[in-house]
Design a protein around this motif. Structure first.
Motif, PDB file in Angstrom:
ATOM      1  N   UNK A  33       0.837  -1.202   0.000  1.00  0.00           N
ATOM      2  CA  UNK A  33       0.000   0.000   0.000  1.00  0.00           C
ATOM      3  C   UNK A  33       0.873   1.254   0.000  1.00  0.00           C
ATOM      4  N   UNK A  34       1.979   1.200   0.767  1.00  0.00           N
ATOM      5  CA  UNK A  34       2.904   2.338   0.804  1.00  0.00           C
ATOM      6  C   UNK A  34       3.611   2.504  -0.536  1.00  0.00           C
ATOM      7  N   UNK A  35       4.007   1.375  -1.163  1.00  0.00           N
ATOM      8  CA  UNK A  35       4.618   1.449  -2.488  1.00  0.00           C
ATOM      9  C   UNK A  35       3.666   2.139  -3.460  1.00  0.00           C
ATOM     10  N   UNK A  36       2.403   1.737  -3.432  1.00  0.00           N
ATOM     11  CA  UNK A  36       1.386   2.319  -4.310  1.00  0.00           C
ATOM     12  C   UNK A  36       1.225   3.815  -4.038  1.00  0.00           C
ATOM     13  N   UNK A  37       1.146   4.194  -2.750  1.00  0.00           N
ATOM     14  CA  UNK A  37       0.959   5.599  -2.378  1.00  0.00           C
ATOM     15  C   UNK A  37       2.143   6.449  -2.833  1.00  0.00           C
ATOM     16  N   UNK A  38       3.379   5.937  -2.658  1.00  0.00           N
ATOM     17  CA  UNK A  38       4.556   6.685  -3.087  1.00  0.00           C
ATOM     18  C   UNK A  38       4.579   6.849  -4.611  1.00  0.00           C
ATOM     19  N   UNK A 116      -7.189  -1.250  -5.193  1.00  0.00           N
ATOM     20  CA  UNK A 116      -7.486  -0.008  -4.486  1.00  0.00           C
ATOM     21  C   UNK A 116      -6.442   1.064  -4.824  1.00  0.00           C
ATOM     22  N   UNK A 117      -6.893   2.325  -4.827  1.00  0.00           N
ATOM     23  CA  UNK A 117      -6.006   3.451  -5.115  1.00  0.00           C
ATOM     24  C   UNK A 117      -5.572   4.079  -3.796  1.00  0.00           C
ATOM     25  N   UNK A 118      -4.268   4.228  -3.626  1.00  0.00           N
ATOM     26  CA  UNK A 118      -3.725   4.841  -2.410  1.00  0.00           C
ATOM     27  C   UNK A 118      -2.971   6.123  -2.755  1.00  0.00           C
ATOM     28  N   UNK A 119      -3.148   7.109  -1.888  1.00  0.00           N
ATOM     29  CA  UNK A 119      -2.411   8.368  -1.992  1.00  0.00           C
ATOM     30  C   UNK A 119      -1.646   8.556  -0.686  1.00  0.00           C
ATOM     31  N   UNK A 120      -0.775   9.538  -0.642  1.00  0.00           N
ATOM     32  CA  UNK A 120       0.108   9.723   0.507  1.00  0.00           C
ATOM     33  C   UNK A 120      -0.021  11.133   1.055  1.00  0.00           C
ATOM     34  N   UNK A 121      -0.057  11.263   2.389  1.00  0.00           N
ATOM     35  CA  UNK A 121       0.119  12.557   3.039  1.00  0.00           C
ATOM     36  C   UNK A 121       1.007  12.367   4.258  1.00  0.00           C
ATOM     37  N   UNK A 122       1.171  13.400   5.055  1.00  0.00           N
ATOM     38  CA  UNK A 122       2.079  13.333   6.203  1.00  0.00           C
ATOM     39  C   UNK A 122       1.676  12.261   7.211  1.00  0.00           C
TER      40      UNK A 122
END
Length: 479
Positions: A33-38, A116-122
């Motif tokens: 999920x983190x790979x996708x968000x990055x 699923x689509x993941x995005x990243x914030x702080x």
């Protein structure tokens, strides 16, 4: 990556572009999920073998080969990461413990993790699959072309304002008497400015979104972008609503004019000499702020741009297609064009500088204007500029506003006395020595009609050419 660089990343802790996963004997489920968000955001660093607090726990050496194999296999599996990608984890030893490091690039595509689509914030990884606006914004950011170049084949030359095109000729001639646009006909000028384009991939040909925004008639702009507006707000006394407001829904050239007029109305311009020549600090600062709002906005995003003058700061916000994240530092700032066609157009007509130079000037002049405080430029999905305003500047603005209010009261008092007998609009304006009919109607006449101080002689036909106004109940015997 050498271990010293990785140590520095670990010391700085987790954030927008750094994530730790313990993974002592197996891969944590949320690694992908983190790979996708990055991939979907700005890229980043994933370190396996470090806990959330930054403690180096290491990976079990017996489990290391299988973990590496599982990582490579999963990242190339479209059922886990789609579109898949090839990333080779790097093994690094720190303090006698084994870590795996993954350098995730920013992707040109929108990726999904297990559908699923993941995005990243702080705060970490966000599942935005069921948030259409967030997903749409990801696709906007990943577009290989600029939205300003979107072609509208049914827009014709008559949908653009010929008077604005003529004004553009005068503006470029003022910058450069020999500018080629000055002698081109309308079609040649628009083509030269890349406001008329041919898409060789789709075969579409016509005027672009940039052409419509810069030169389009208001009804054409609103038809194509119903959400388009810039909200200029003064908020010093009535903090819940506003003290003054201009709802701007017109082309970018006149939007610039109205925003700068709003600045001149509500912000003072202290005396300042530069090389023995007086310059306007206020205009230098807010010319850059206003220009930035207009030429670097992501216009297909529905977020309404705002320009808010407050008691101790001025805040400008607009939708953005970010390149990076966080506060812009002018010492290492790399300019990145958001709407290069619009930016070039503004430069040609003398309303923008070379990309990047305006930011440095903004910092220099704001420090003088605010008594040493720096502006803040925040690169995010919503780009924000904050200009600090000193108490002295606010006091001067308040004094100016008070003087304007006193003048307004004097005008109203004269008008009420003059209209004891019914008078036409022209008679009133001539008596008060006013020339701006629209300003008179909106700022003077309408408030007095709304509060019952003035009355119409023909109340059922407000726009009648025979309309007159009076300040006391009309004598029934009046003819």
């Amino acid at each position: 990556m050498i271990s010293e660089q990785l140590k520095s990343i670990i010391r700085d802790g987790e954030g927008l572009t750094v994530e730790f996963k313990e993974c002592r004997t197996q891969i944590n489920r949320d690694v992908y999920e983190t790979v996708c968000a990055f991939l979907n955001r700005n890229g980043g660093h994933i370190v396996l073998g470090v806990d959330d607090n930054g403690n180096i726990t290491g990976i079990d050496k017996d489990a290391l080969p299988q973990i590496k194999k599982d990582l490579v296999t999963a990242l190339n599996n479209s059922q886990i990461i789609n579109p898949p990608l090839y990333i080779l984890p790097e093994t690094i030893n720190i303090e006698g413990k084994t870590l795996l490091y993954l350098n995730i690039p920013e992707s040109s595509q929108v990726h999904r993790c297990k559908g699923k689509v993941f995005d990243r914030n702080e705060d970490g990884d966000l599942d935005v699959t069921n948030h259409p606006d967030a997903v749409a914004h990801l696709y906007i950011r990943k577009q290989s072309s600029f939205s300003e170049n979107r072609i509208y084949p049914y827009v014709r030359l008559e949908d653009l304002r010929s008077d604005l095109i003529q004004r553009v000729r005068k503006m470029v001639r003022a910058e450069n008497p020999n500018h080629p646009w000055a002698t081109m006909n309308d079609e040649e000028l628009l083509s030269s400015a890349r406001l008329y384009q041919h898409d060789y991939q789709t075969g579409k040909e016509g005027y672009t979104l940039a052409a419509i925004l810069l030169l389009g008639k208001d009804e054409v702009i609103q038809s194509i972008l119903p959400h388009f507006k810039t909200d200029a707000i003064l908020r010093r006394v009535n903090l819940d609503r506003y003290d003054d407001r201009d709802d701007i829904r017109t082309n970018l050239i006149e939007s610039y004019d109205r925003l700068m007029a709003f600045v001149a109305k509500h912000l003072p311009d202290p005396f300042y000499l530069e090389m023995d020549q007086r310059i306007s600090l206020r205009d230098h600062i807010f010319r850059e702020v206003v220009t930035n709002m207009l030429i670097h906005r992501e216009y297909i995003n529905g977020f309404p741009a705002k320009f808010i003058i407050g008691t101790d700061q001025v805040v400008a916000e607009n939708a953005n297609r970010p390149h990076g994240h966080g506060k812009i530092n002018p010492s290492n700032f790399t300019p990145y064009p958001k709407n290069p066609v619009i930016a070039r157009f503004f430069k040609e007509i003398g309303r923008a500088d070379e990309l990047g130079s305006g930011v440095r000037n903004l910092y220099n002049y704001t420090r003088i204007y605010s008594g040493g405080a720096d502006p803040q430029l925040l690169e995010r999905d919503i780009f924000k500029i904050i200009i600090p305003v000193t108490p002295q500047v606010t006091q001067q603005a308040t004094q100016q506003a008070t003087q304007q209010a006193d003048r307004q009261a004097d005008i109203q008092e004269l008008l009420i006395e003059f209209c004891k007998e019914p008078k036409t609009t022209s008679e009133i304006m001539q008596y008060l020595q006013l020339k701006d009919r629209e300003n008179f109607r909106s700022k003077i006449l309408k408030p007095l009609l709304d509060n019952g101080t003035l009355h119409r002689t023909i109340p059922n036909k407000p726009s009648s050419p025979n309309q007159k106004y009076y300040s006391k109940p009309k004598d029934p015997n009046y003819v």
